[in-house]
Design a protein around this motif. Structure first.
Motif, PDB file in Angstrom:
ATOM      1  N   PHE A 153       0.845  -1.186   0.000  1.00  0.00           N
ATOM      2  CA  PHE A 153       0.000   0.000   0.000  1.00  0.00           C
ATOM      3  C   PHE A 153       0.884   1.240   0.000  1.00  0.00           C
ATOM      4  N   VAL A 154       0.351   2.334  -0.520  1.00  0.00           N
ATOM      5  CA  VAL A 154       1.002   3.635  -0.419  1.00  0.00           C
ATOM      6  C   VAL A 154       0.017   4.588   0.254  1.00  0.00           C
ATOM      7  N   LEU A 155       0.540   5.539   0.976  1.00  0.00           N
ATOM      8  CA  LEU A 155      -0.295   6.534   1.650  1.00  0.00           C
ATOM      9  C   LEU A 155      -0.307   7.808   0.825  1.00  0.00           C
ATOM     10  N   ASP A 156      -1.123   7.819  -0.213  1.00  0.00           N
ATOM     11  CA  ASP A 156      -1.197   9.006  -1.067  1.00  0.00           C
ATOM     12  C   ASP A 156      -2.623   9.410  -1.398  1.00  0.00           C
ATOM     13  N   SER A 176      -4.603  12.904  10.333  1.00  0.00           N
ATOM     14  CA  SER A 176      -3.245  13.389  10.078  1.00  0.00           C
ATOM     15  C   SER A 176      -2.503  12.572   9.023  1.00  0.00           C
ATOM     16  N   LEU A 177      -3.100  11.473   8.546  1.00  0.00           N
ATOM     17  CA  LEU A 177      -2.459  10.625   7.532  1.00  0.00           C
ATOM     18  C   LEU A 177      -3.281  10.589   6.251  1.00  0.00           C
ATOM     19  N   ALA A 178      -2.602  10.331   5.158  1.00  0.00           N
ATOM     20  CA  ALA A 178      -3.289  10.131   3.886  1.00  0.00           C
ATOM     21  C   ALA A 178      -3.901   8.731   3.869  1.00  0.00           C
ATOM     22  N   ALA A 179      -4.994   8.574   3.163  1.00  0.00           N
ATOM     23  CA  ALA A 179      -5.661   7.275   3.066  1.00  0.00           C
ATOM     24  C   ALA A 179      -4.789   6.300   2.273  1.00  0.00           C
ATOM     25  N   PRO A 180      -4.760   5.023   2.679  1.00  0.00           N
ATOM     26  CA  PRO A 180      -3.966   4.041   1.943  1.00  0.00           C
ATOM     27  C   PRO A 180      -4.612   3.673   0.612  1.00  0.00           C
ATOM     28  N   ARG A 181      -3.752   3.347  -0.343  1.00  0.00           N
ATOM     29  CA  ARG A 181      -4.201   2.905  -1.664  1.00  0.00           C
ATOM     30  C   ARG A 181      -3.370   1.682  -2.042  1.00  0.00           C
ATOM     31  N   LEU A 182      -4.029   0.684  -2.631  1.00  0.00           N
ATOM     32  CA  LEU A 182      -3.323  -0.525  -3.061  1.00  0.00           C
ATOM     33  C   LEU A 182      -2.321  -0.155  -4.152  1.00  0.00           C
ATOM     34  N   HIS A 183      -1.061  -0.491  -3.932  1.00  0.00           N
ATOM     35  CA  HIS A 183       0.001  -0.214  -4.899  1.00  0.00           C
ATOM     36  C   HIS A 183       0.255  -1.436  -5.782  1.00  0.00           C
TER      37      HIS A 183
END
Length: 112
Positions: free
Chosen positions: A27-30, A36-43
């Motif tokens: 996953f990437v946090l973008d 305070s964090l970006a939502a995870p996305r499957l990389h």
């Protein structure tokens, strides 16, 4: 689909030939900010030729000790590769890759 449902599923190429099993996902946090964090996305997914294998954290390029363990795990996971999410054609009972799917190195860089 739950992550636990995806792990150890067979992975096939576009022709239906088995290339391995889902060993892990990246996953990437973008994504959009959630707190305070970006939502995870499957990389992408990590595909291993053997069903019961694990990196145990040794996929990081700087993990080399104890040497015997590192060498064994690298040998055990040989042939493992990363496939980016856009190169996956279908997630189902088997994970099917697109015909032009690129196989990337599964190692992670050293964090600073």
């Amino acid at each position: 689909m739950l992550l636990s449902d995806l792990l150890h599923r067979p992975v096939t190429d576009a022709d239906g030939s088995r290339v391995g099993f889902v060993l892990d996902v990246r996953f990437v946090l973008d994504g959009p900010l959630t707190g305070s964090l970006a939502a995870p996305r499957l990389h992408g997914i990590i595909v291993c030729p053997r069903k019961h294998a694990s990196f145990l954290g040794y996929e990081r390029t700087d993990m080399r000790a104890p040497r015997l363990v590192a060498d064994f795990l690298r040998w055990r996971t040989r042939g493992t590769f990363l496939v980016l999410e856009h190169d996956v054609q279908r997630f189902g009972e088997t994970v099917q890759l697109r015909p032009d799917a690129t196989r990337w190195a599964p190692t992670l860089p050293t964090s600073t």
